[in-house]
Scaffold this active site. Structure first.
Site, PDB file in Angstrom:
ATOM      1  N   ASN A 133       0.857  -1.183   0.000  1.00 13.76           N
ATOM      2  CA  ASN A 133       0.000   0.000   0.000  1.00 13.76           C
ATOM      3  C   ASN A 133       0.893   1.232   0.000  1.00 13.76           C
ATOM      4  OD1 ASN A 133      -2.450   1.556   0.424  1.00 13.76           O
ATOM      5  ND2 ASN A 133      -1.796   1.829   2.557  1.00 13.76           N
ATOM      6  N   HIS A 135       0.818   4.987   1.501  1.00  9.16           N
ATOM      7  CA  HIS A 135       0.084   5.740   2.516  1.00  9.16           C
ATOM      8  C   HIS A 135       0.718   7.126   2.642  1.00  9.16           C
ATOM      9  CE1 HIS A 135      -2.268   6.382   6.170  1.00  9.16           C
ATOM     10  NE2 HIS A 135      -1.185   6.934   6.688  1.00  9.16           N
ATOM     11  N   THR A 167      -0.747  -5.724   6.156  1.00 17.16           N
ATOM     12  CA  THR A 167      -1.056  -6.810   7.094  1.00 17.16           C
ATOM     13  C   THR A 167      -2.427  -6.491   7.687  1.00 17.16           C
ATOM     14  OG1 THR A 167      -0.084  -5.672   8.986  1.00 17.16           O
ATOM     15  CG2 THR A 167       1.403  -7.075   7.696  1.00 17.16           C
ATOM     16  N   ASP A 171      -2.545   0.074   8.250  1.00 22.31           N
ATOM     17  CA  ASP A 171      -1.406   0.986   8.049  1.00 22.31           C
ATOM     18  C   ASP A 171      -0.231   0.631   8.971  1.00 22.31           C
ATOM     19  OD1 ASP A 171      -2.929   2.369   6.158  1.00 22.31           O
ATOM     20  OD2 ASP A 171      -3.693   3.781   7.640  1.00 22.31           O
TER      21      ASP A 171
HETATM   22  C1  GRF Z   1      -2.719   8.969  -2.247  1.00 19.79           C
HETATM   23  O1  GRF Z   1      -2.397  10.079  -1.458  1.00 19.79           O
HETATM   24  C2  GRF Z   1      -2.365   7.685  -1.539  1.00 19.79           C
HETATM   25  O2  GRF Z   1      -1.223   7.790  -0.754  1.00 19.79           O
HETATM   26  C3  GRF Z   1      -3.567   7.479  -0.653  1.00 19.79           C
HETATM   27  O3  GRF Z   1      -4.659   7.877  -1.438  1.00 19.79           O
HETATM   28  C4  GRF Z   1      -4.230   8.826  -2.410  1.00 19.79           C
HETATM   29  C5  GRF Z   1      -4.590   8.281  -3.742  1.00 19.79           C
HETATM   30  O4  GRF Z   1      -4.341   9.198  -4.771  1.00 19.79           O
HETATM   31  N1  GRF Z   1      -3.633   6.131  -0.161  1.00 19.79           N
HETATM   32  P1  GRF Z   1      -4.506   8.748  -6.290  1.00 19.79           P
HETATM   33  O5  GRF Z   1      -5.893   8.103  -6.386  1.00 19.79           O
HETATM   34  O6  GRF Z   1      -3.421   7.778  -6.603  1.00 19.79           O
HETATM   35  O7  GRF Z   1      -4.424  10.003  -7.077  1.00 19.79           O
END
Ligand code: GRF
Length: 242
Positions: A133, A135, A167, A171
């Site tokens: 993921n 984040h 997991t 986060d």
């Molecule tokens: C990003 O900031 C990512 O880190 C978070 O959600 C946002 C998604 O942005 N999990 P995008 O859809 O890739 O433009």
């Protein structure tokens, strides 16, 4: 007659000649999960198209049938599938149907790039080490939603983004790599989010290059890079890891 049968390779190779080179690795297969805008997905699609990521995006999957990410996938000729959670009675029921679609494209790695739905422990555990993921915070700081607001409220002087293994701990999975940005005087949620997003795209790409080279593994509870246990890699200003 079965005794003393040689294969043609054995017959053709002189006894002291070097072994043949290993067969090339098959192209790395990435499935992307996204719920909205899809700018991270677009960065990956562009990198595959221009050859700077040696992998294939083999499917894009969403819990939001109207997600713009799905259109970005279709525009790039990538299969795009959405399932609506409200059609399922339970989280596990949704996850089972959703991940059956994901598994059908045989991904080496499943990348949550703005996938905003919690994945149940059963689905996560079944794919341990194969789901990551991105984040928007320097984990373990500021888990959950509204991370830019959280960083500003906490008076953080530095913020950023993390790529981590998923997991069952939301986060909380082992962090693979991070990109850092300063928090500037006068920043609001919007300006900070923009500065972080600009680093998310190269961070995700650099991380996926490592995966495509088969250099990253989750072993027990730690990230291993080229066989060695590793602290989170840090993205430099030249978009390579320090
Ligand atoms: C990003 O900031 C990512 O880190 C978070 O959600 C946002 C998604 O942005 N999990 P995008 O859809 O890739 O433009």
């Amino acid at each position: 007659m079965v005794a003393n049968v040689s294969t043609s390779a054995e017959i053709e190779r002189a006894p002291d000649s070097p072994p043949p080179p290993p067969a090339p690795q098959p192209r790395y297969r990435i499935a992307v999960l996204a719920s909205g805008r899809g700018s991270n997905l677009q960065a990956l699609l562009d990198a595959v198209a221009d050859g700077s990521l040696s992998a294939d995006i083999v499917g894009v999957f969403s819990d939001k049938p109207k997600a713009h990410a799905l259109q970005r996938a279709r525009d790039a000729g990538v299969a795009a599938i959405a399932l609506a959670p409200k059609s399922f009675a339970t989280r596990d029921g949704f996850d089972a149907a959703f991940f059956a679609e994901v598994d059908a494209v045989r991904p080496d790695l499943i990348v949550c790039a703005g996938y905003m739905r919690l994945i149940g422990a059963k689905a996560v555990d079944a794919r341990r080490g194969r789901v990551i993921n991105i984040h928007p915070s320097l984990l373990p700081d500021f888990k959950g939603l509204h991370t830019h607001q959280q960083a500003l409220a906490a008076g953080a002087t530095e913020h950023g983004a993390s790529v981590h293994f998923v997991t069952a701990d939301l986060d909380g999975g082992p962090v693979i790599a991070q990109a850092r940005v300063p928090v500037l005087a006068g920043d609001d949620e919007h300006s900070l989010a923009e500065r972080v997003l600009a680093r998310e795209h190269p961070l995700l790409l650099a991380s996926l290059r490592l995966f495509a080279d088969r250099d990253v593994m989750l072993r027990e509870d730690s990230v291993h890079i080229r066989g060695e246990r590793a602290a989170p890699l840090q993205l430099s200003s030249n978009n390579a890891f320090a």
